[in-house]
Scaffold this motif. Sequence first.
Motif, PDB file in Angstrom:
ATOM      1  N   LYS A 153       0.827  -1.204   0.000  1.00  0.00           N
ATOM      2  CA  LYS A 153       0.000   0.000   0.000  1.00  0.00           C
ATOM      3  C   LYS A 153       0.866   1.261   0.000  1.00  0.00           C
ATOM      4  N   VAL A 154       1.933   1.239   0.810  1.00  0.00           N
ATOM      5  CA  VAL A 154       2.817   2.396   0.884  1.00  0.00           C
ATOM      6  C   VAL A 154       3.528   2.600  -0.447  1.00  0.00           C
ATOM      7  N   LYS A 155       3.963   1.502  -1.060  1.00  0.00           N
ATOM      8  CA  LYS A 155       4.650   1.606  -2.347  1.00  0.00           C
ATOM      9  C   LYS A 155       3.726   2.157  -3.433  1.00  0.00           C
ATOM     10  N   ILE A 156       2.450   1.781  -3.377  1.00  0.00           N
ATOM     11  CA  ILE A 156       1.475   2.293  -4.352  1.00  0.00           C
ATOM     12  C   ILE A 156       1.313   3.806  -4.191  1.00  0.00           C
ATOM     13  N   VAL A 157       1.205   4.249  -2.920  1.00  0.00           N
ATOM     14  CA  VAL A 157       1.062   5.686  -2.648  1.00  0.00           C
ATOM     15  C   VAL A 157       2.303   6.443  -3.105  1.00  0.00           C
ATOM     16  N   LEU A 158       3.468   5.894  -2.808  1.00  0.00           N
ATOM     17  CA  LEU A 158       4.709   6.544  -3.208  1.00  0.00           C
ATOM     18  C   LEU A 158       4.844   6.621  -4.725  1.00  0.00           C
TER      19      LEU A 158
END
Length: 358
Positions: free
Chosen positions: A301-306
Amino acid sequence: RSSLCEVVGVYLKEKYNKQAWLFRIHGTRFVLVFNKPKEQENALNEIKERFKGQWLANGEDYKLNVLIFYFTDTYQKPHTQAFIDYVATLDKEVDSITVNGPIKITEESIAKAREKNNILKLLQKVLQTNNGEMCMYYQPIYNIKKQQFTKAEALIRLKDPELGFIRPDVFIPIAEANGLADKIDEFALISACKVLRENKDIKEISINVSCTDFFENPCQKYLDITDKYEIDPSRISFEITETAAIKYPDKIQSFMKKMVNNKFKFYLDDYGTGYSNLAQLIDKPFACIKIDKELLSEEDKVKIVLKSSVELFHSINLPVTIEGVETEEQKNIYRDLGCDAIQGYFYSKPLPEDEFIT
């Protein structure tokens, strides 16, 4: 005609003349010293209640706020000088305190005040005669596309034989509260100019700028420094934290506009640590976005946001640097997410000025 300060002073003097010594530090700062703990306790309650009412001065009624600091009856009173140091330190911060109700003075608060006062004295001495206590370190920034170090961040350090290493997040607020931050910023800029003059491989150095610069607008002073060392202003960038960008939007806008018009650049630092209004940030002339290491995560999820953030900034021609990268796995992740540059211990720790130059 009596000022409000005089009215309050007369009240305190008449009310507690036989119980305590009354001192006025300056302005609206008063100190009462009681001999008996019970009298002090009663006075605390009386003063709190009195300030709930109105104060009459020059025929007008006023409602005043009061901030009370006190020693407990069980706390051993500090040495006189320690108390004076505490009051002097407190006086710099009192306007920013938002705590309601009386605030207890403890051994810990006295120790912190003494530490702040010692740091202030060190800063004042160092800014007059620097014998190496204040110095600059430089952390190289790796350009992924060019596969080389093309930039660096200047990081100020303060050390003392007695106080040891003092973190910037400790001494910078003290400098700002005492009108010394501009001298520190000037010291950092001069050091960066010297490094750029010696190290031709580094095309640009970024410096963390104090919030006080937003109000003083030191553009001409900075131009004089870059002219003296024959450094093009476009090789100097100033880092502004996301929090500061949100807190002082108008002041920053004016400050940045004048600086950018003279070829200086700005980075948005610590992106992801605040609750930013993207429209507000994008409206400012930043040349680069630095994503905070707190957002480093291997969670999907964090990688998608980044990835979405990187793509957004790229769509408006803003390169992205990721900070705090320490492992090869992290490096590969953020390279694949499209980051343009990487900063962190994986490539290099911050280096002393002489080591960085060579």
